[in-house]
Motif scaffolding. Structure first.
Motif, PDB file in Angstrom:
ATOM      1  N   THR A 227      37.879  33.825  39.135  1.00 43.24           N
ATOM      2  CA  THR A 227      38.213  33.571  40.532  1.00 43.24           C
ATOM      3  C   THR A 227      38.026  34.855  41.331  1.00 43.24           C
ATOM      4  O   THR A 227      37.362  34.866  42.358  1.00 43.24           O
ATOM      5  CB  THR A 227      39.652  33.056  40.673  1.00 43.24           C
ATOM      6  OG1 THR A 227      39.790  31.794  40.006  1.00 43.24           O
ATOM      7  CG2 THR A 227      40.024  32.867  42.145  1.00 43.24           C
ATOM      8  N   VAL A 228      38.590  35.943  40.849  1.00 46.93           N
ATOM      9  CA  VAL A 228      38.375  37.265  41.457  1.00 46.93           C
ATOM     10  C   VAL A 228      37.454  38.106  40.574  1.00 46.93           C
ATOM     11  O   VAL A 228      36.563  38.791  41.056  1.00 46.93           O
ATOM     12  CB  VAL A 228      39.713  37.996  41.682  1.00 46.93           C
ATOM     13  CG1 VAL A 228      39.462  39.374  42.300  1.00 46.93           C
ATOM     14  CG2 VAL A 228      40.639  37.175  42.575  1.00 46.93           C
ATOM     15  N   LEU A 229      37.673  38.032  39.276  1.00 50.18           N
ATOM     16  CA  LEU A 229      36.926  38.845  38.320  1.00 50.18           C
ATOM     17  C   LEU A 229      35.812  38.037  37.666  1.00 50.18           C
ATOM     18  O   LEU A 229      36.011  36.881  37.295  1.00 50.18           O
ATOM     19  CB  LEU A 229      37.888  39.356  37.231  1.00 50.18           C
ATOM     20  CG  LEU A 229      37.330  40.221  36.115  1.00 50.18           C
ATOM     21  CD1 LEU A 229      36.863  41.575  36.647  1.00 50.18           C
ATOM     22  CD2 LEU A 229      38.393  40.432  35.038  1.00 50.18           C
ATOM     23  N   GLU A 230      34.636  38.657  37.496  1.00 49.34           N
ATOM     24  CA  GLU A 230      33.486  38.002  36.846  1.00 49.34           C
ATOM     25  C   GLU A 230      33.675  37.987  35.327  1.00 49.34           C
ATOM     26  O   GLU A 230      32.862  38.515  34.566  1.00 49.34           O
ATOM     27  CB  GLU A 230      32.193  38.744  37.199  1.00 49.34           C
ATOM     28  CG  GLU A 230      31.651  38.444  38.585  1.00 49.34           C
ATOM     29  CD  GLU A 230      30.766  37.200  38.584  1.00 49.34           C
ATOM     30  OE1 GLU A 230      30.901  36.386  37.655  1.00 49.34           O
ATOM     31  OE2 GLU A 230      29.959  37.061  39.514  1.00 49.34           O
ATOM     32  N   THR A 231      34.712  37.331  34.858  1.00 51.66           N
ATOM     33  CA  THR A 231      35.107  37.440  33.458  1.00 51.66           C
ATOM     34  C   THR A 231      34.061  36.879  32.503  1.00 51.66           C
ATOM     35  O   THR A 231      33.712  37.531  31.502  1.00 51.66           O
ATOM     36  CB  THR A 231      36.457  36.737  33.231  1.00 51.66           C
ATOM     37  OG1 THR A 231      37.419  37.278  34.150  1.00 51.66           O
ATOM     38  CG2 THR A 231      36.935  36.947  31.809  1.00 51.66           C
ATOM     39  N   ALA A 232      33.581  35.677  32.741  1.00 52.37           N
ATOM     40  CA  ALA A 232      32.626  35.062  31.814  1.00 52.37           C
ATOM     41  C   ALA A 232      31.368  35.920  31.681  1.00 52.37           C
ATOM     42  O   ALA A 232      30.861  36.137  30.572  1.00 52.37           O
ATOM     43  CB  ALA A 232      32.272  33.655  32.275  1.00 52.37           C
ATOM     44  N   LYS A 233      30.886  36.428  32.796  1.00 56.75           N
ATOM     45  CA  LYS A 233      29.697  37.285  32.787  1.00 56.75           C
ATOM     46  C   LYS A 233      29.972  38.572  32.011  1.00 56.75           C
ATOM     47  O   LYS A 233      29.150  39.000  31.181  1.00 56.75           O
ATOM     48  CB  LYS A 233      29.284  37.605  34.217  1.00 56.75           C
ATOM     49  CG  LYS A 233      28.119  38.553  34.343  1.00 56.75           C
ATOM     50  CD  LYS A 233      27.803  38.838  35.809  1.00 56.75           C
ATOM     51  CE  LYS A 233      26.682  39.849  35.960  1.00 56.75           C
ATOM     52  NZ  LYS A 233      26.390  40.135  37.397  1.00 56.75           N
ATOM     53  N   ILE A 234      31.124  39.182  32.263  1.00 54.69           N
ATOM     54  CA  ILE A 234      31.456  40.442  31.604  1.00 54.69           C
ATOM     55  C   ILE A 234      31.662  40.228  30.111  1.00 54.69           C
ATOM     56  O   ILE A 234      31.229  41.045  29.286  1.00 54.69           O
ATOM     57  CB  ILE A 234      32.704  41.075  32.251  1.00 54.69           C
ATOM     58  CG1 ILE A 234      32.397  41.469  33.702  1.00 54.69           C
ATOM     59  CG2 ILE A 234      33.157  42.305  31.457  1.00 54.69           C
ATOM     60  CD1 ILE A 234      33.628  41.827  34.521  1.00 54.69           C
TER      61      ILE A 234
END
Length: 243
Positions: free
Chosen positions: A9-16
């Motif tokens: 939502t705020v952080l590009e977690t899946a990409k990272i």
């Protein structure tokens, strides 16, 4: 008060997370298809979490099994060692002779990689902060990992509170988590809006707790809820909700 989910939502977690697997593979000098490497690791992580960890509790607080490899602080120490040993044994045939310590370090060194935000989200949060809005984060996951993510991204300096499900012992959509976060922030449900990319956890959990909610994603086909597919649209949705 406006609460935001953190991951995706705020952080590009899946990409990272995908980049973490790729960077660990590079550090370990493993010559194989990156998707196959990640798939092998993901399978081992998930199955070993189910076998060795307190699965019901960890599912309740929404842990990604990768998070266990990114921890420094003690956490279910005996179980965690069994988990790490099991994961290593499951994948050591593709590690080219790397020791368990080398394998674990290749992931642990990536714990500060969470530096990329979803396009426009940090700017929007800064605007809301400058406008005097009270802001917070309600996120599922291990306390150490989630608070580190917020700190690495610089989000903890923009919001008033960061609440991780690991702080409370239960996660979204459990209303106890939402009510616990609101109590800690000193606000009532009628004063709160929740923004998140998971319609069940973020939106319905918030609605069940008496909050307003905005789904951060494309228009849902099955439900009638407020939604915004990107930061620009979210800015307008929140503006209307706050008027």
């Amino acid at each position: 008060m406006i609460f935001f989910d953190l991951d995706d939502t705020v952080l590009e977690t899946a990409k990272i997370n995908t980049l973490i697997f790729e960077r660990a593979q590079m550090d370990l000098h493993i010559d194989m298809d990156p998707n196959e490497f990640m798939g092998r690791l993901r399978t081992a992580l998930r199955s070993r979490m189910i076998r060795h960890m307190d699965f019901a509790y960890n599912e309740t607080i929404g842990i990604d099994p990768l998070d266990y490899l990114l921890m420094e602080e003690p956490y279910e120490e005996e179980r965690l060692e069994l988990f790490k040993d099991g994961v290593y044994n499951d994948v050591k045939d593709i590690l080219g002779g790397a020791t368990k310590e080398e394998f674990l370090q290749a992931f642990l060194k990536r714990r500060f990689d969470y530096t990329e935000a979803i396009d426009g989200m940090l700017e929007l949060i800064k605007e809301l902060k400058d406008a005097g809005e009270k802001l917070g984060v309600i996120t599922d996951g291990i306390s150490e990992v989630q608070h580190r993510k917020a700190h690495t991204l610089g989000l903890d300096k923009l919001v008033d509170y960061v609440f991780a499900s690991g702080d409370f012992g239960y996660g979204k959509p459990d209303t106890k988590f939402f009510f616990g976060a609101m109590k800690a922030a000193g606000v009532r449900p009628s004063e709160c809006i929740m923004v998140g990319n998971n319609i069940d956890s973020d939106v319905f959990g918030a609605l069940a707790s008496g909050m307003k909610a905005v789904f951060f994603g494309a228009k849902p086909s099955k439900y009638y809820v407020n939604y915004a597919p990107d930061a620009k649209a979210l800015r307008e949705v929140l503006k209307k909700a706050l008027d």
